[in-house]
Design an enzyme around this catalytic site. Structure first.
Site, short mmCIF file in Angstrom:
data_model
loop_
_atom_site.label_atom_id
_atom_site.label_comp_id
_atom_site.label_asym_id
_atom_site.label_seq_id
_atom_site.Cartn_x
_atom_site.Cartn_y
_atom_site.Cartn_z
N GLU A 174 8.89 18.75 20.67
CA GLU A 174 9.02 18.83 19.20
C GLU A 174 7.72 18.34 18.61
O GLU A 174 7.16 17.35 19.07
CB GLU A 174 10.11 17.88 18.69
CG GLU A 174 11.50 18.16 19.14
CD GLU A 174 12.38 16.92 18.96
OE1 GLU A 174 12.37 16.31 17.89
OE2 GLU A 174 13.06 16.57 19.95
N LYS A 203 5.31 16.23 16.49
CA LYS A 203 5.48 14.85 16.01
C LYS A 203 4.99 14.80 14.57
O LYS A 203 3.78 14.80 14.32
CB LYS A 203 4.70 13.88 16.89
CG LYS A 203 4.99 12.44 16.54
CD LYS A 203 4.43 11.49 17.57
CE LYS A 203 4.79 10.06 17.24
NZ LYS A 203 4.36 9.65 15.93
N ASP A 240 3.96 13.57 10.97
CA ASP A 240 3.30 12.35 10.53
C ASP A 240 4.01 11.86 9.27
O ASP A 240 3.63 12.18 8.15
CB ASP A 240 1.83 12.67 10.22
CG ASP A 240 0.95 11.56 10.68
OD1 ASP A 240 1.48 10.53 11.14
OD2 ASP A 240 -0.28 11.70 10.56
N TYR A 248 15.64 14.57 14.20
CA TYR A 248 15.27 14.70 15.61
C TYR A 248 16.17 13.96 16.59
O TYR A 248 15.93 14.02 17.79
CB TYR A 248 13.80 14.35 15.86
CG TYR A 248 13.38 12.95 15.46
CD1 TYR A 248 13.89 11.82 16.10
CD2 TYR A 248 12.43 12.77 14.47
CE1 TYR A 248 13.47 10.55 15.75
CE2 TYR A 248 12.00 11.50 14.10
CZ TYR A 248 12.54 10.40 14.75
OH TYR A 248 12.13 9.15 14.40
N LYS A 282 -0.55 12.68 22.03
CA LYS A 282 -1.27 12.66 20.75
C LYS A 282 -2.35 13.74 20.68
O LYS A 282 -3.03 14.03 21.67
CB LYS A 282 -1.91 11.29 20.53
CG LYS A 282 -0.92 10.16 20.35
CD LYS A 282 -0.06 10.38 19.15
CE LYS A 282 0.09 9.35 18.14
NZ LYS A 282 -0.57 8.31 17.70
N CYS A 313 -34.34 17.23 -9.96
CA CYS A 313 -33.90 17.94 -8.76
C CYS A 313 -34.77 17.55 -7.56
O CYS A 313 -36.00 17.61 -7.65
CB CYS A 313 -34.00 19.44 -9.02
SG CYS A 313 -33.71 20.44 -7.55
N CYS A 355 -36.91 20.98 -6.73
CA CYS A 355 -37.94 21.58 -7.58
C CYS A 355 -38.38 20.67 -8.72
O CYS A 355 -39.21 21.04 -9.54
CB CYS A 355 -37.45 22.91 -8.14
SG CYS A 355 -36.19 22.70 -9.42
N CYS A 404 -28.98 21.35 -11.23
CA CYS A 404 -30.42 21.49 -11.40
C CYS A 404 -30.61 22.60 -12.44
O CYS A 404 -29.97 23.65 -12.37
CB CYS A 404 -31.04 21.90 -10.07
SG CYS A 404 -32.66 22.64 -10.29
N CYS A 431 -35.94 27.30 -8.74
CA CYS A 431 -35.64 26.26 -7.75
C CYS A 431 -35.49 26.87 -6.35
O CYS A 431 -34.72 27.81 -6.15
CB CYS A 431 -34.34 25.55 -8.14
SG CYS A 431 -33.82 24.32 -6.93
N1 5U1 Z 1 9.95 14.78 16.83
C1 5U1 Z 1 10.20 13.49 17.08
N2 5U1 Z 1 9.55 12.51 16.50
N3 5U1 Z 1 10.07 11.38 17.00
C2 5U1 Z 1 9.75 10.09 16.74
N4 5U1 Z 1 11.10 13.03 17.95
C3 5U1 Z 1 11.03 11.70 17.91
N5 5U1 Z 1 11.71 10.76 18.56
C4 5U1 Z 1 11.44 9.46 18.32
C5 5U1 Z 1 10.44 9.10 17.40
C6 5U1 Z 1 10.13 7.68 17.14
O1 5U1 Z 1 12.07 8.46 18.95
C7 5U1 Z 1 13.08 8.69 19.93
C8 5U1 Z 1 12.60 9.40 21.13
C9 5U1 Z 1 13.53 7.32 20.35
#
Ligand code: 5U1
Length: 676
Positions: free
Chosen positions: A116, A118, A120, A228, A317, A411, A414, A429, A435
Site C-alpha cells: 500500500e 504510504k 504522508d 489501512y 521509503k 540589471c 546590461c 530589467c 539586454c
Molecule cells: N498504508 C499504510 N500506512 N500505514 C501506516 N499502512 C500502514 N500501517 C501502519 C502505519 C503506521 O501501521 C500498521 C502496520 C501497524
C-alpha cells in the site's frame, strides 16, 4: 565492552535532539528538520544503543512509539497501541526484512505481502459502535492519543455511519488523514494572501488542520481519509487476510488505496516499489514510501511485535523530498522576459532523487516572507518535477555573520535600471531588446509567426546566431549574408539563401506586426492592432504620454506605463533606428482624428469559442476598429461571430436573420478592416 566517553556524550546529544524534534513535530506541528535527518539521527542512536546496550535508557526516544500527546484535547487510551512502522531504505534492507519474516515463521517458500502506498499524513483511530462513529483519536505517543472526534467528523470521506448489514457491535478502523497536493497548494495560497503563516508540506497542513480547536476551521480544510487497518474485539470475526479485511472496510464505506497490490516474496515487493515510485509525481497526494504487510493475519499473529513496530510490516521509503542545507549566496538572474529573480546558491544536497545546488526564491517579497539571509540553514523541498523550493529558514541556526539580501538597482547583465511596478511582486530589467539576457527571447519573439513571421528562423538557429555572436540585436538580422550563414554547421547554400530572403521579406511589415514584434511588455497582438489603428504610425506612439495612450481601447494604466517606459529607453530607440537603417519600413495607416474607426456605429456579438484568440482579444480588436460589442443579439446587431459550440445566440441570430460569421470569415474580416 568499555564505553568510550565520546560515545556516551553522542548518545546523550542524540537523545536530546530527538526529544526536541519529537516535541516540535508532534506537539507544535512545526518540524525544524526534515524526516530524513530525523531518521538519520534516530538510526544513529539505534545503532549506538545496539552496539553499547548499557547506553539504553527508559526515556530513550528509540523506546517510544511516537511523540507526546498535546494536552489541550481530551486524552484517549488506545486499547490496542498504535504502533509505528520499521523502515527499509534500500532493496537489501527490504530483502533482509523478508528473510527475517521467513526465518521466524520457519517458511521455506515465499510469503505473500500486500503493498500500500504510504501516505504522508497523520495516523488516526476511529471507533464505531453499532455502526456509528463514536470516537476518533490521534496516535499521540501510540498509547495515549487525543480525542479529535469533532474535527474528524468534518472530513467528508469519513463515514459517520458504516454501510451494510451485519455490522460488528464495536470496531476500530485505522487510517491516514492527509491533504491532497492540490488542496495543500490552494490552502497555502489562501493563507499567504491573508498574510498568515503557511505550512511547509501537506502532512504538516493535515496535522495543523486536525489540531484546530474550532471544528469549523477543520471543516474548511481539504482533508481526506484513507483506511489501512481494522481491529475487532473478537478477532475470529475478521477475514483471514489483510487484503480481505480492507475489502470489508471498503464495503463499510471507507476509501482504501486504489494503488494496493499483493504478491509473493521480496522481489514482488521490489517490483511494486519501482512501479509506485514511477507513479509518485502523478499521484494527487504525497507518499513517502510503500508499506508491505504480511497478508495472512495468522502469520501476522505468529510474528508479533517488537517494542515499537510490528514484525510483519515494513515501510520501504522513497528518496526524501525534503532536506536541510545552507544558503551560500543569493544571486539575481535575468530571465528571457526581463524578470529579475533571486536565486539561492546552496551547498549541494541530495533531495527528491537529485543533487540540488540552486533554488528559486521567486522575488523579494518571498525573501522577506522567509526572512532569508545568506548563511542561513534552510529547509529545501523538491516534490516531483517541481523546481526546488526553500520552504523555511531555521532562524535558530543563523550564524552571526549572516547577511541580509539586497536587490541590485541595475540589471546584472546590461546595467539598465531595474523597475518594479507598484503592486507587482516581480522586478524587471528595463533593457528590453538591448539586454543580453533577453536577446534570444527578443529575437525569437521578433521573428515569430504573429510578429515579423520570418520563416526558417527558429529557436535552433537563433541560439546558434546568438552563441556565435553573429546577431546581437534584431537589426543585425538584416545584415546577415548567404556567405556568412553558409559557414554555420548544417546550414547549406539553399537554406542560407532561403533564410536571407525570408529576413528580407520582413522589411515591409504591417504596422501592428512591427509594434507587436518590439516585445513591449503586455502589448500582445490585440493591443498592437489597437495601437496601430489608433495612431497609424510608430512615431506618435513613441511620443504619446500615458493619457493619450489610454484613449486606445485595450490600453489601461499599466500597459500605458510599459509603452512609455519602453520608448523612453535610449537603447530601444537606437534599435528601432537601426532597423530603419537596415531598410525596415512598416506600413502606415491613414487615421481619422481619434483613430481609424472603420466599424464605428456597428454592433457585434461574440458567441462560442474561437481557436485563434480568446473572447477578450476578439472584443478588443472589434472595439479598436470602432465597433460596439454586445452580449445579446437583437435586430440591431450588425453580425454575430460564432465560434465552436455556439449556442442560443447563434440560433437567435439565425431566427432574426442577423448575419453570422464563422472564425475564418471573422479573421478575414478583421484583416481587411485593419488594413483599411
Ligand atoms: N498504508 C499504510 N500506512 N500505514 C501506516 N499502512 C500502514 N500501517 C501502519 C502505519 C503506521 O501501521 C500498521 C502496520 C501497524
Amino acid at each position: 565492552m568499555n564505553l568510550p566517553p565520546e560515545i556516551s556524550r553522542r548518545a546523550l546529544a542524540l537523545r536530546d535532539q530527538l526529544n526536541e524534534h519529537n516535541y516540535r513535530y508532534y506537539v507544535l506541528d512545526e518540524p525544524s528538520i526534515p524526516d530524513v535527518e530525523y531518521d538519520r539521527l534516530f538510526r544513529e542512536l539505534q545503532a549506538l544503543e545496539s552496539e553499547y546496550p548499557e547506553l539504553l535508557t527508559e526515556d530513550s526516544p528509540t523506546r517510544r512509539v511516537g511523540g507526546r500527546a498535546e494536552n489541550s484535547f481530551a486524552e484517549v487510551q488506545h486499547r490496542i497501541p498504535m504502533l509505528s512502522l520499521d523502515n527499509a531504505f534500500s532493496a537489501d534492507e527490504l530483502r533482509e526484512f523478508d528473510r527475517r519474516v521467513r526465518e521466524r515463521l520457519d517458511i521455506d517458500g515465499e510469503v505473500e505481502y500486500v503493498s500500500e502506498p504510504k501516505l504522508d499524513g497523520l495516523a488516526v483511530s476511529l471507533h464505531y459502535e453499532e455502526g456509528v462513529l463514536r470516537l476518533a483519536a490521534t496516535r499521540g505517543d501510540g498509547f495515549t492519543g487525543e480525542d479529535i472526534t469533532e474535527n474528524i467528523r468534518t472530513i467528508p470521506s469519513v463515514p459517520l455511519r458504516l454501510r451494510g448489514d451485519n455490522l460488528p457491535a464495536v470496531v476500530e478502523v485505522r487510517g491516514e488523514v492527509y491533504m491532497p497536493k492540490e488542496g495543500f497548494a490552494r490552502l497555502n495560497r489562501e493563507l499567504e494572501a491573508r498574510g498568515e503563516k503557511t505550512f511547509v508540506n501537506p502532512r504538516n497542513a493535515a496535522a495543523g488542520s486536525l489540531r484546530q480547536k474550532n471544528p469549523r476551521v477543520t471543516a474548511k480544510r481539504p482533508l481526506e481519509l484513507c483506511a489501512y487497518s481494522v481491529a475487532l474485539e473478537d478477532e475470529s470475526l475478521l477475514p483471514d487476510t489483510h487484503w480481505d479485511c480492507l475489502q470489508l472496510v471498503k464495503a463499510w464505506g471507507f476509501r482504501i488505496n486504489p494503488q494496493m497490490g499483493r504478491g509473493p516474496g521480496a522481489e514482488a515487493c521490489l517490483a511494486a516499489y519501482d512501479a509506485l515510485l514511477t507513479q509518485r509525481d502523478a499521484l494527487p497526494y504525497e507518499i513517502d514510501g510503500i508499506v508491505f504487510k504480511v497478508n495472512s493475519l495468522k502469520l501476522q499473529r505468529d510474528l508479533g511485535f517488537v517494542s515499537r513496530a510490528p514484525r510483519w510490516a515494513i515501510a520501504h521509503k522513497f528518496p526524501a523530498q525534503e532536506e536541510l542545507t545552507e544558503v551560500l549566496d543569493v544571486e539575481f538572474q535575468v530571465g528571457r522576459t526581463g524578470a529579475v529573480t533571486p536565486v539561492a546558491r546552496l551547498k549541494p544536497v541530495f533531495v527528491g532523487g537529485v543533487t540540488v545546488s540552486n533554488a528559486t526564491l521567486h522575488n523579494m517579497d518571498e525573501i522577506a516572507r522567509l526572512d532569508l539571509h545568506v548563511g542561513d540553514t534552510v529547509f529545501i523541498r523538491r516534490a516531483g518535477d517541481v523546481i526546488p523550493q526553500v520552504v523555511r529558514v531555521l532562524a535558530e541556526r543563523r550564524p552571526a555573520d549572516a547577511r541580509a539580501v539586497i536587490r541590485p538597482e541595475t540589471c546584472p547583465v546590461c546595467d539598465s535600471e531595474i523597475v518594479q511596478v507598484e503592486g507587482e511582486a516581480v522586478a524587471r530589467c528595463s533593457g528590453g531588446l538591448y539586454c543580453g539576457a533577453q536577446r534570444r527571447e527578443a529575437i525569437r519573439h521578433y521573428a515569430s509567426r504573429k510578429a515579423m513571421d520570418i520563416e526558417g528562423l527558429g529557436e535552433k538557429w537563433i541560439d546558434i546566431l546568438v552563441d556565435q555572436d553573429k546577431v546581437q540585436t534584431v537589426a543585425d538580422l538584416y545584415r546577415l549574408t548567404v556567405d556568412e550563414l553558409k559557414t554555420l554547421d548544417r546550414m547549406g547554400e539553399k537554406s542560407a539563401s532561403n533564410l536571407v530572403n525570408a529576413i528580407a521579406a520582413s522589411r515591409a511589415p504591417e504596422l501592428w506586426r512591427f509594434i507587436y514584434a518590439l516585445g513591449i511588455r503586455e502589448v500582445g497582438e490585440a493591443t498592437a492592432k489597437a495601437l496601430a489603428n489608433h495612431f497609424g504610425d510608430l512615431g506618435p506612439i513613441a511620443e504619446a504620454d500615458e493619457d493619450s495612450l489610454q484613449a486606445v481601447p485595450d490600453v489601461g494604466p499599466v500597459v500605458a506605463d510599459h509603452i512609455v517606459r519602453f520608448f523612453r529607453q535610449a537603447h530601444n530607440q537606437e534599435t528601432i533606428a537601426a532597423l530603419q537603417a537596415a531598410g525596415v519600413r512598416w506600413k502606415t495607416l491613414e487615421v481619422a482624428a481619434g483613430g481609424a474607426q472603420p466599424l464605428a456605429g456597428s454592433t457585434y456579438v461574440l458567441t462560442g469559442t474561437l481557436s485563434g484568440m480568446n473572447r477578450d482579444e476578439a472584443k478588443a480588436q472589434l472595439e479598436a476598429l470602432g465597433a460596439k460589442v454586445s452580449g445579446s443579439v437583437s435586430k440591431k446587431t450588425t453580425a454575430v461571430v460564432a465560434g465552436e459550440a455556439a449556442g442560443s445566440k447563434l440560433s437567435k441570430a439565425e431566427s432574426l436573420g442577423v448575419p453570422v460569421m464563422d472564425e475564418t470569415a471573422f479573421m478575414a474580416f478583421l484583416a481587411t478592416h485593419q488594413q483599411a
